[in-house]
Write a protein that holds these residues in place. Structure first.
Motif, PDB file in Angstrom:
ATOM      1  N   THR A 115     -41.943  22.381   7.774  1.00 43.12           N
ATOM      2  CA  THR A 115     -41.698  23.813   7.865  1.00 43.12           C
ATOM      3  C   THR A 115     -42.323  24.566   6.693  1.00 43.12           C
ATOM      4  N   CYS A 145     -41.144  26.811  16.149  1.00 42.20           N
ATOM      5  CA  CYS A 145     -40.470  27.413  15.019  1.00 42.20           C
ATOM      6  C   CYS A 145     -41.341  28.552  14.518  1.00 42.20           C
ATOM      7  N   VAL A 313     -34.227  30.509  15.267  1.00 41.40           N
ATOM      8  CA  VAL A 313     -35.168  29.562  15.853  1.00 41.40           C
ATOM      9  C   VAL A 313     -34.811  29.141  17.284  1.00 41.40           C
ATOM     10  N   ARG A 620     -27.816  24.377  11.260  1.00 47.77           N
ATOM     11  CA  ARG A 620     -28.075  24.047   9.855  1.00 47.77           C
ATOM     12  C   ARG A 620     -26.800  23.861   9.056  1.00 47.77           C
ATOM     13  N   HIS A 626     -33.016  20.222   6.664  1.00 42.74           N
ATOM     14  CA  HIS A 626     -33.504  19.236   7.638  1.00 42.74           C
ATOM     15  C   HIS A 626     -33.065  17.840   7.222  1.00 42.74           C
TER      16      HIS A 626
END
Ligand SMILES: Nc1nc2c(c(=O)[nH]1)N[C@H]1C(S)=C(S)[C@@H](COP(=O)(O)OP(=O)(O)OC[C@H]3O[C@@H](n4cnc5c(=O)[nH]c(N)nc54)[C@H](O)[C@@H]3O)O[C@H]1N2
Ligand SMILES: Nc1nc2c(c(=O)[nH]1)N[C@H]1C(S)=C(S)[C@@H](COP(=O)(O)OP(=O)(O)OC[C@H]3O[C@@H](n4cnc5c(=O)[nH]c(N)nc54)[C@H](O)[C@@H]3O)O[C@H]1N2
Ligand SMILES: [Mo]
Length: 746
Positions: A115, A145, A313, A620, A626
């Motif tokens: 990302t 994304c 997202v 998240r 992540h």
């Protein structure tokens, strides 16, 4: 406590891992960072710091941190690596990549990133200097994304826009022009743990404290939905239908801003006709949201002045992500909430500074005209997708993994992986990517720790500097900021240093223009009139200058947005386009529409009979980024187990107790998770956090730190991308079933 120095800098991975931008103070003693605090003088974060930033010292000085280059000596998967020097590492990489280029062409090397960390600059300079057009987020199904949202906004209004929390004004909320949004729609986002894309979750709290009311659209209760005026608990992947129904209500009840629409937009009649297909009654069935709530939400949003939408997202990941984002974008354009205080505010980088060149002229000078003109010839996905050709210069991930396996139309031989844990977090269909990566002749990973990807496939691992050890700059909208090193750890080098050194070897022109990295930084920062050192010494950050394209508001009225200096927007027609000319040109429907998720109660009822729950993966956690931080004790302690959130009714029906291990499965495989029985999830979904691996377990094959046991992406398909090539990764809409797990009775 006494400190030798306090370094003020900008947080942008590695450390917190994130999209970054917070001001941070690093307290140094004996050449070690011993304390970390938020910088109270920083205009964006005002002293706040997330748990990941506060745990930076544990991250930097972790006993398992990789602090020198490594070469694999045993077979792949054996975990046998030995220390080598930087010279040996870079010479080996250069030699192997030259061989591959000679034998198969430079396009046979993929340059893979994760990302939006501090990576776009370094990796594009390297990929293009080497000569490969295949810069990619490998495994990110549908490239879902940010890009779909970005594409939709560019096509509709010619610019990116974001909720206005006065972030582009030096006086912030005290700016006399600023107004707090009366209503904020939080659409498929959980801004508090995520703070994505240069936006900070706490800004929404700031607005709430100043009077903003919320509408939240999410299949799961969040901190924000618990405080909202309206909570629409939506069926995952159906946001496009909801947006179209809201458009329908707003147009048919004439709640749109007639003056703004007539002056600044085109295509209302076409949009009216399209939206007429999406009656609230029909959409209630599609979305699981009561018809009355759809109508009430549309009215509440449209009647508020100003109002703003903040989205996340899952919009990109919804089926046909580019068209869903387009529909939501239309809502703020219909209601005249664009480029006005307290609406959705246009974002442009301060001073127009970007970390890597976008202009054809600059690209030609650096990489040669021939290479630049032929980028699309070999870029993966460019043939299939006009938007990949015309909008964003990255290769398409679903097509790429197929090509890695088939070797058609040309072979892929090597991967350079930097800022991505392909097998531990980014890639959907983990097994497919495991197979594809194992076919590579050569894999380099630049990272700070071993992870499932380094263990499975790395031939060389390069040790990367954390944010406290690197010199860099950040220009994600505004402010423009520098990153200043405080200390050195081992032999770690920044991504910029590593890539610049290698890029110069492949592209002597780069070295001629920029003998040192500082020269390159100074060149990028030229539009500010300051050098890197001057900007650092002037405080380290700059807000957008007045009367410029990056400073709000009403720039469309003042001719600040278009290259020709005329009033209007940067679209082909100069107006906001409800029916997009660009989409039409790219062979796409110019108007938004809804399409069912690839696996769903409507599209695949036979699959639903077997797998009755929608797995919404990837919400998240504030202590993880992540797949990062599972090895950081302070952070892991806050969120210790790979969980699945299950509604009490589902748990009861399946004999599952809170805290018990359960199996989640579908035709692609099975994983195990610890049940968290909670009414916050819709009874027809399970919410499964992603990025899980178990660094405390065996790293070697076949265990690979437990990914086959806990990584939910084993269950998520590839190949579900939107017609545009962007969007449609099924991370939020995978059908599964759950049952009590055998064994593993912790
Ligand atoms: N199931 C599911 N999966 C998802 C998602 C989801 O919602 N659900 N979300 C997807 C999305 S939106 C995205 S963007 C991807 C992201 O996926 P990635 O960006 O690949 O994220 P990570 O898996 O954390 O891998 C990042 C790796 O880079 C390292 N790293 C961190 N900072 C730096 C740095 O500055 N330099 C270098 N060289 N290394 C660094 C970390 O140690 C880590 O190993 O994941 C996707 N995966
Ligand atoms: N701490 C931390 N911060 C992060 C990241 C991280 O891993 N950790 N990842 C970063 C990255 S790359 C990204 S892209 C962003 C993502 O951050 P967000 O955009 O916030 O994405 P998610 O957390 O996946 O989902 C947000 C909310 O959408 C809901 N949702 C899921 N599916 C749907 C749906 O189909 N429709 C609707 N309306 N809602 C849905 C989820 O239940 C969740 O509450 O966060 C960034 N920030
Ligand atoms: Mo992302």
């Amino acid at each position: 406590m006494k400190y030798d120095k306090v370094v003020t800098t900008t947080a942008w991975s590695p450390g917190p891992g994130c999209h970054g931008g917070c001001g941070v103070k690093l307290f140094v003693r004996d050449d070690k960072v011993v304390r970390v605090e938020g910088d109270e003088n920083h205009p964006f974060s005002q002293g706040r710091a997330c748990p990941r930033l506060l745990a930076l010292t544990q991250y930097m000085y972790h006993p398992e941190r990789i602090t020198h280059p490594l070469k694999r000596v045993g077979p792949r998967g054996s975990g046998e690596f030995v220390r080598i020097s930087w010279d040996e590492a870079l010479d080996t990489i250069e030699a192997r990549l030259r061989e591959i280029k000679d034998d198969y062409g430079p396009e046979s090397v993929l340059f893979c990133q994760g990302t939006g960390r501090d990576i776009g600059g370094p990796i594009s300079f390297l990929a293009y200097s080497y000569g490969s057009p295949n810069w990619i987020q490998l495994g990110l199904a549908g490239h879902s994304c940010y890009t779909p949202r970005l594409g939709a906004m560019m096509a509709t209004q010619g610019d990116y826009a974001v909720l206005d929390a006065a972030q582009f004004s030096p006086q912030r909320y005290d700016d006399p022009e600023y107004r707090v949004p009366e209503v904020i729609v939080i659409w498929a986002q959980n801004p508090a743990p995520g703070c994505p894309d240069g936006f900070f979750g706490h800004w929404i709290v700031d607005c709430m404290k100043r009077g903003s009311k919320l509408i939240v659209i999410d299949p799961r209760w969040t901190w924000f939905s618990a405080k909202a005026e309206m909570f629409l608990q939506i069926r995952p992947g159906t946001d496009g239908a909801l947006a179209l129904a809201m458009i329908n209500v707003i147009i048919s009840e004439k709640l749109y801003d007639e003056k703004f629409v007539s002056e600044w937009t085109v295509g209302l009649d076409e949009l009216r006709e399209r939206a007429a297909e999406y009656t609230p009654r029909r959409v209630a069935e599609i979305t699981w949201i009561p018809e009355a709530d759809i109508i009430a939400a549309a009215r509440m949003y449209a009647k508020a002045k100003p109002a703003a939408i903040h989205w996340g997202v899952p919009v990109d990941k919804s089926p046909e992500g580019t068209t869903v984002a387009q529909a939501i974008n239309h809502l703020w354009c219909l209601t005249g909430n664009l480029d006005v205080p307290g609406g959705n505010v246009i974002a442009r980088p301060a001073y127009g500074v970007t970390t890597y060149p976008f202009s054809t002229q600059e690209m030609h000078a650096l990489y040669g005209e021939d290479f630049v003109n032929r980028l699309n010839e070999k870029r993966i996905g460019a043939k299939e997708y006009a938007m990949v050709r015309n909008f964003r210069g990255w290769a398409q991930p679903d097509v790429a993994v197929e090509q890695m396996i088939s070797g058609e139309p040309y072979p892929i031989k090597a991967c350079w992986i930097q800022t991505s844990n392909v097998l531990g977090g980014q890639a959907a269909d983990t097994r497919l990517h495991h197979e594809a990566l194992k076919k590579m002749d050569f894999v380099v990973v630049a990272d700070l720790f071993h992870n499932p990807t380094t263990m499975a496939v790395a031939d060389i691992v390069l040790p990367v500097a954390s944010l406290a050890e690197k010199e860099s700059f950040r220009s994600w909208w505004a402010p423009l900021q520098v990153i200043t090193p405080a200390v050195q750890v081992g032999e770690c080098r920044s991504d910029w240093e590593i890539n610049f050194e290698l890029a110069k070897r492949f592209n002597p022109e780069l070295g001629k223009r920029f003998p040192t990295l500082k020269d390159l930084f100074d060149d990028r920062l030229k539009p500010t009139g300051m050098s890197y050192d001057e900007l650092r010494d002037a405080g380290g950050w700059m807000m957008p200058p007045e009367n410029s394209a990056s400073r709000p508001y009403r720039r469309h009225e003042r001719g600040l947005l278009r290259p020709d200096g005329k009033p209007g927007f940067r679209t082909p027609s100069g107006k906001i386009e409800f029916a997009s000319q660009s989409y039409a040109q790219w062979g796409l429907d110019p108007l938004p529409y809804f399409s069912e998720p690839p696996e769903s109660e409507v599209r695949t009822p036979e699959l639903l009979a077997k797998y009755p729950l929608v797995m919404v993966s990837g919400r998240r956690s504030s202590v993880f980024f992540h797949s990062e931080h599972r090895n950081i004790p302070w952070l892991r302690e806050c969120d210790p187990d790979p969980i699945v959130e299950i509604h009490p009714s589902v748990a009861k029906a399946n004999g599952i107790e809170d805290g018990a291990w359960v199996t989640i499965e579908n035709d692609r495989g099975a994983i195990r998770r610890k049940a968290k029985v909670t009414p916050i999830v819709h009874p027809r979904i399970v919410s499964v956090p992603h990025g899980w691996w178990l660094p405390e377990t065996e790293g070697r094959e076949p265990n690979l730190f437990g990914i086959w046991d806990v990584n939910c992406n084993v269950l998520v398909p590839m190949g579900t991308q939107s017609k545009s090539g962007y969007g449609g990764g099924a991370y939020k809409t995978t059908l599964v079933r759950v049952r009590a797990a055998e064994g593993r009775g912790e």
